[in-house]
Design an enzyme around this catalytic site. Structure first.
Site, mmCIF file in Angstrom:
data_model
loop_
_atom_site.group_PDB
_atom_site.id
_atom_site.type_symbol
_atom_site.label_atom_id
_atom_site.label_comp_id
_atom_site.label_asym_id
_atom_site.label_seq_id
_atom_site.Cartn_x
_atom_site.Cartn_y
_atom_site.Cartn_z
ATOM 1 N N GLN A 242 0.806 -1.223 0.000
ATOM 2 C CA GLN A 242 0.000 0.000 0.000
ATOM 3 C C GLN A 242 0.842 1.278 0.000
ATOM 4 O O GLN A 242 0.367 2.323 -0.404
ATOM 5 C CB GLN A 242 -0.956 -0.024 1.206
ATOM 6 N N ASN B 241 -2.054 -11.000 8.200
ATOM 7 C CA ASN B 241 -3.023 -9.936 8.411
ATOM 8 C C ASN B 241 -4.413 -10.378 7.948
ATOM 9 O O ASN B 241 -4.577 -10.805 6.804
ATOM 10 C CB ASN B 241 -2.623 -8.683 7.614
ATOM 11 N N GLU B 242 -5.366 -10.303 8.846
ATOM 12 C CA GLU B 242 -6.785 -10.527 8.538
ATOM 13 C C GLU B 242 -7.041 -11.751 7.667
ATOM 14 O O GLU B 242 -7.570 -11.644 6.550
ATOM 15 C CB GLU B 242 -7.383 -9.281 7.883
ATOM 16 N N HIS C 233 0.567 -9.656 4.240
ATOM 17 C CA HIS C 233 -0.496 -8.653 4.275
ATOM 18 C C HIS C 233 -1.152 -8.598 2.887
ATOM 19 O O HIS C 233 -0.892 -7.697 2.097
ATOM 20 C CB HIS C 233 0.055 -7.285 4.692
#
Ligand code: FCB
Length: 402
Positions: free
Chosen positions: A22, A159-160, A115
């Site tokens: 990101q 992540n998630e 991620h």
């Protein structure tokens, strides 16, 4: 409300989070290939993103000036291992410099290993549907801890995991755009194994390490509190979205990472198979630029729920898309107040990471949502600190980071 200094110990972690894809720019992974198909809003591609790959030192100077004592970032697997089994020494040198720069500024690194993005060669082998990916991930984790382990205590393996498996393999919303229950189930089960494997590998190499997962938990409430079907929906959603993963993995988590964004009032209303459980915003809460309801009390409720696992908790993400910076100060204060109140109830919360340090590439939403404490001008990559970043600095400083 004010944050009571006594509620936060001196060693509480205050910081902000980012992820490699990101913010870094110029990655080459399964997302960049997919972005080229025009699937991201306005046909955007991550491109040079926030240019953080070259600007990390200046960005960390800024974080330090903003009172942070910790920083969450991710390592990009496709950079470390561009081809199967080939570890790129330049990528290792880069991340060593990143971590050393954080340490030099007194910022404790929290390192995420996965991620959302995958190397292309992993995607081509079936991605996380394939059990083989668990072993590949183990090999990558081994290389990372061997090369970077002396600089990192806090690790986040994945992540998630439930968000990734749902969005990529069930909702068809992210690459590889699958809509397949069996595939999503394989992915989540492979993540459970991958986490356990990574947990063991990290502890073998870095005995003092603390290892967790950043889980996205949502606050579900029934629209009609006494309606049995709405209540059932809430229990069902809470179990699948919040509880199942933790029940599988909490024994192998030294801390539980919580990413909190969502408050979902649920109401049963039949409008076809795909829509019967869709959340119904009630219109009584402020909305972010992405239309997400802002409800800090939901964080307090989730912290109470997490307290039952008897593990230290770290809020690894919490943030708001707010281009005009009119909501963010109040948003942060009210969420930190919930943490303070939960600590007073005896819940062991050890850190808070605002999402995000910088504006960045928000996955399928592209560059439009502005989550940053720091505004990024995508033409010039110039950074401008938002007023809310100073309000957050005051919270960090009042509670012990300087
Ligand atoms: C979380 C993701 C993070 C960011 C925020 C807004 O679900 O972990 O990368 O996109 O949402």
């Amino acid at each position: 409300m004010d944050n009571k200094a006594a509620a936060f110990p001196k060693n509480f972690f205050w910081g902000a989070a980012t992820s490699a894809h990101q913010v870094e720019g110029h990655n080459h992974n399964d997302w960049t290939e997919w972005e080229k198909l025009g699937r991201v809003k306005n046909g955007e591609v991550s491109g040079r993103a926030a240019g953080h790959y070259e600007r990390f030192a200046a960005d960390f100077d800024q974080a330090r000036e903003l009172g942070h004592n910790a920083h969450r970032l991710s390592i990009e697997w496709s950079r470390i291992e561009p081809k199967p089994g080939l570890i790129d020494p330049d990528a290792i040198a880069h991340y060593r410099a990143v971590l050393q720069t954080l340490r030099d500024r007194g910022l404790e690194p929290f390192v995420t290993l996965h991620h959302f993005t995958n190397p292309l060669w992993i995607a081509r082998r079936g991605g996380w549907r394939s059990h083989d990916t668990v072993d590949c991930f183990g090999r990558y984790v081994m290389a990372v801890v061997r090369e970077l382990g002396d600089l990192v205590t806090y690790w986040i393996t994945i992540n998630e995991p439930t968000v990734y498996s749902t969005n990529a393999h069930l909702a068809g919303y992210w690459p590889p755009e699958q809509r397949n229950v069996a595939a999503a189930w394989s992915v989540i089960r492979n993540f459970v194994e991958a986490h356990r494997l990574a947990y063991q590998i990290i502890h073998r190499h870095v005995p003092s390490a603390k290892v967790g997962v950043a889980s996205n938990l949502s606050n579900f409430v029934p629209v009609r509190p006494h309606h049995p079907v709405d209540r059932f929906l809430v229990k069902f959603a809470h179990y699948w979205h919040n509880q199942w993963w933790l029940d599988q993995t909490y024994v192998d988590q030294d801390f539980i990472g919580l990413n909190y964004y969502f408050h979902h009032p649920l109401k049963f209303a039949w409008s076809g198979w795909r829509n019967w459980f869709v959340p119904r915003p009630q219109g009584d809460k402020p909305l972010s630029d992405l239309g997400w309801e802002i409800h800090p009390e939901g964080l307090g409720q989730l912290l109470t729920f997490l307290g039952h696992y008897h593990r230290p908790i770290i809020v690894t993400e919490n943030g708001v898309a707010d281009a005009n910076d009119t909501l963010r100060t109040d948003f942060i204060r009210r969420h930190v107040d919930q943490i303070s109140a939960a600590r007073e109830r005896g819940i062991d919360i050890r850190g808070y990471f605002y999402w995000s340090l910088l504006d960045n590439f928000e996955w399928r939403e592209g560059f439009t949502p502005r989550f940053g404490l720091i505004d990024v001008d995508y033409q010039t990559l110039r950074r401008t600190v938002r007023p809310s970043a100073y309000a957050y600095r005051d919270i960090c400083q009042r509670n012990g980071t300087v």
